[in-house]
Design a protein around this motif. Sequence first.
Motif, mmCIF file in Angstrom:
data_model
loop_
_atom_site.group_PDB
_atom_site.id
_atom_site.type_symbol
_atom_site.label_atom_id
_atom_site.label_comp_id
_atom_site.label_asym_id
_atom_site.label_seq_id
_atom_site.Cartn_x
_atom_site.Cartn_y
_atom_site.Cartn_z
ATOM 1 N N TYR A 126 -16.380 -10.454 -4.361
ATOM 2 C CA TYR A 126 -14.956 -10.800 -4.441
ATOM 3 C C TYR A 126 -14.446 -10.682 -5.874
ATOM 4 O O TYR A 126 -13.367 -10.129 -6.116
ATOM 5 C CB TYR A 126 -14.727 -12.213 -3.918
ATOM 6 C CG TYR A 126 -13.288 -12.651 -4.011
ATOM 7 C CD1 TYR A 126 -12.368 -12.282 -3.035
ATOM 8 C CD2 TYR A 126 -12.833 -13.420 -5.084
ATOM 9 C CE1 TYR A 126 -11.041 -12.671 -3.116
ATOM 10 C CE2 TYR A 126 -11.510 -13.813 -5.182
ATOM 11 C CZ TYR A 126 -10.614 -13.434 -4.192
ATOM 12 O OH TYR A 126 -9.305 -13.809 -4.296
ATOM 13 N N THR A 129 -13.827 -7.153 -6.720
ATOM 14 C CA THR A 129 -12.654 -6.553 -6.087
ATOM 15 C C THR A 129 -11.345 -6.986 -6.732
ATOM 16 O O THR A 129 -10.348 -6.265 -6.630
ATOM 17 C CB THR A 129 -12.595 -6.891 -4.582
ATOM 18 O OG1 THR A 129 -12.456 -8.300 -4.405
ATOM 19 C CG2 THR A 129 -13.830 -6.401 -3.864
ATOM 20 N N VAL A 130 -11.330 -8.156 -7.372
ATOM 21 C CA VAL A 130 -10.085 -8.612 -7.999
ATOM 22 C C VAL A 130 -10.060 -8.335 -9.490
ATOM 23 O O VAL A 130 -9.070 -8.641 -10.168
ATOM 24 C CB VAL A 130 -9.860 -10.123 -7.757
ATOM 25 C CG1 VAL A 130 -9.745 -10.418 -6.265
ATOM 26 C CG2 VAL A 130 -10.966 -10.964 -8.387
ATOM 27 N N ASN A 228 -12.153 -8.256 1.015
ATOM 28 C CA ASN A 228 -10.917 -8.474 0.266
ATOM 29 C C ASN A 228 -10.324 -7.156 -0.221
ATOM 30 O O ASN A 228 -9.101 -6.971 -0.225
ATOM 31 C CB ASN A 228 -11.210 -9.386 -0.932
ATOM 32 C CG ASN A 228 -10.015 -9.512 -1.862
ATOM 33 O OD1 ASN A 228 -9.013 -10.100 -1.501
ATOM 34 N ND2 ASN A 228 -10.129 -8.950 -3.061
ATOM 35 N N LYS A 229 -11.181 -6.229 -0.616
ATOM 36 C CA LYS A 229 -10.716 -4.947 -1.159
ATOM 37 C C LYS A 229 -10.072 -4.084 -0.089
ATOM 38 O O LYS A 229 -9.091 -3.376 -0.358
ATOM 39 C CB LYS A 229 -11.894 -4.216 -1.808
ATOM 40 C CG LYS A 229 -11.613 -2.752 -2.168
ATOM 41 C CD LYS A 229 -10.499 -2.587 -3.178
ATOM 42 C CE LYS A 229 -10.209 -1.112 -3.450
ATOM 43 N NZ LYS A 229 -9.016 -0.926 -4.285
ATOM 44 N N LYS A 234 -1.081 -5.101 1.510
ATOM 45 C CA LYS A 234 -1.147 -5.656 0.161
ATOM 46 C C LYS A 234 0.225 -5.676 -0.508
ATOM 47 O O LYS A 234 1.087 -4.831 -0.222
ATOM 48 C CB LYS A 234 -2.120 -4.848 -0.708
ATOM 49 C CG LYS A 234 -3.566 -4.906 -0.219
ATOM 50 C CD LYS A 234 -4.494 -4.123 -1.132
ATOM 51 C CE LYS A 234 -5.926 -4.167 -0.609
ATOM 52 N NZ LYS A 234 -6.515 -5.508 -0.729
ATOM 53 N N THR A 236 1.730 -5.327 -4.267
ATOM 54 C CA THR A 236 1.359 -4.890 -5.622
ATOM 55 C C THR A 236 1.981 -5.822 -6.653
ATOM 56 O O THR A 236 3.195 -6.026 -6.686
ATOM 57 C CB THR A 236 1.828 -3.444 -5.864
ATOM 58 O OG1 THR A 236 1.212 -2.584 -4.894
ATOM 59 C CG2 THR A 236 1.435 -2.984 -7.261
ATOM 60 N N LEU A 251 -3.075 -4.446 -9.921
ATOM 61 C CA LEU A 251 -3.443 -5.708 -9.297
ATOM 62 C C LEU A 251 -2.640 -5.878 -8.013
ATOM 63 O O LEU A 251 -1.431 -5.654 -7.993
ATOM 64 C CB LEU A 251 -3.176 -6.885 -10.244
ATOM 65 C CG LEU A 251 -4.001 -6.914 -11.543
ATOM 66 C CD1 LEU A 251 -3.563 -8.082 -12.412
ATOM 67 C CD2 LEU A 251 -5.487 -6.994 -11.243
ATOM 68 N N GLN A 252 -3.332 -6.281 -6.925
ATOM 69 C CA GLN A 252 -2.680 -6.449 -5.638
ATOM 70 C C GLN A 252 -3.143 -7.734 -4.973
ATOM 71 O O GLN A 252 -4.274 -8.178 -5.176
ATOM 72 C CB GLN A 252 -2.982 -5.259 -4.714
ATOM 73 C CG GLN A 252 -2.410 -3.930 -5.204
ATOM 74 C CD GLN A 252 -2.753 -2.787 -4.258
ATOM 75 O OE1 GLN A 252 -3.907 -2.564 -3.941
ATOM 76 N NE2 GLN A 252 -1.739 -2.068 -3.800
ATOM 77 N N ASP A 253 -2.252 -8.333 -4.177
ATOM 78 C CA ASP A 253 -2.592 -9.501 -3.369
ATOM 79 C C ASP A 253 -2.558 -9.113 -1.902
ATOM 80 O O ASP A 253 -1.702 -8.321 -1.474
ATOM 81 C CB ASP A 253 -1.586 -10.633 -3.611
ATOM 82 C CG ASP A 253 -1.902 -11.422 -4.868
ATOM 83 O OD1 ASP A 253 -3.043 -11.305 -5.376
ATOM 84 O OD2 ASP A 253 -1.010 -12.151 -5.355
ATOM 85 N N ASN A 254 -3.454 -9.693 -1.116
ATOM 86 C CA ASN A 254 -3.445 -9.468 0.319
ATOM 87 C C ASN A 254 -2.339 -10.294 0.972
ATOM 88 O O ASN A 254 -2.135 -11.465 0.607
ATOM 89 C CB ASN A 254 -4.785 -9.849 0.943
ATOM 90 C CG ASN A 254 -5.906 -8.938 0.477
ATOM 91 O OD1 ASN A 254 -5.687 -7.779 0.171
ATOM 92 N ND2 ASN A 254 -7.112 -9.468 0.416
#
Length: 297
Positions: A126, A129-130, A228-229, A234, A236, A251-254
């Motif tokens: 994780y 991936t972040v 997560n990836k 997502k 952005t 950088l992206q959030d789910n």
Amino acid sequence: MAMGAADVVPGVSGGTIALIVGVYERLLRALGSCTPDKLLWLARGRFGETWRAIDGTFLVALIGGILTSIAAFANLLGYLLHTHGELTWSFFFGLILVSVYIVGREVRRWNLWTLLLTALGAAFAYVITVAAPMQWSSAPLFIFLAGSIAICAMILPGISGSFVLVLLGLYATILGAVRSADLFTLAVFAAGCAVGLLSFARLVSWLLEHARSATMAVATGLLIGSLNKVWPWKQTISWRENSKGVMEPMLQDNVMPATYEALTGEPSWWIAGLLLMMLAVALVLTLEWIGQRISRG
């Protein structure tokens, strides 16, 4: 060819595919047998013995399929990720989700120790991936080092070598070299892969022989953390300019499909995405069934 297609995609590991179809440990044994003394065997004319010792027919068939697949699917996967990103990532999400079950079954006994190792593996994947991507130089030395690092990830179930290249800022460079047949860059990268592969394969083989359940518990965690990836929808958070001057997500959030639609104004295609996830699950279970039949036959 399935391993090659997986290795092209950031977030999907060719090692996972090898494990699913039942050739993973044979691959590690074959690579681990490629030791310097085999060069002496060749120098003494022991060609047949060397070929059998390294499982040469198996390696040539497997590596040939991987290279063929990379050459054939690099452009196609790039196109699909660009034009149908949510649907493509949905399929990959299903692949990794069912792989958690497949790899988790390899743990012979679940207890507090293996659960802890799974949690540590998930946390490690994780964090990767972040992590914000770096930007390594595209000089030959860095291409070589990137190859040796990425190939170690490619043969571990749950860690994507392509995603390691993304983190190093060299994914577009290597994929571009494949598309344009830049033989020098590819040769340097391949040399780095060879060095990393031959050294790391023996370590993984030793771990599987002496601590199989613990190793598979970590691999299961790596797969869980990597989900997560590959989540398809997502938001952005920040962008960066790549080496070609094109803006790309950094950088992206789910987010959930409904939130994705509200944020972007674009359809999420969540029903089609769910169907593709189910198709991926069915495909992996079919591949496993075929692999088991081959190994028994």
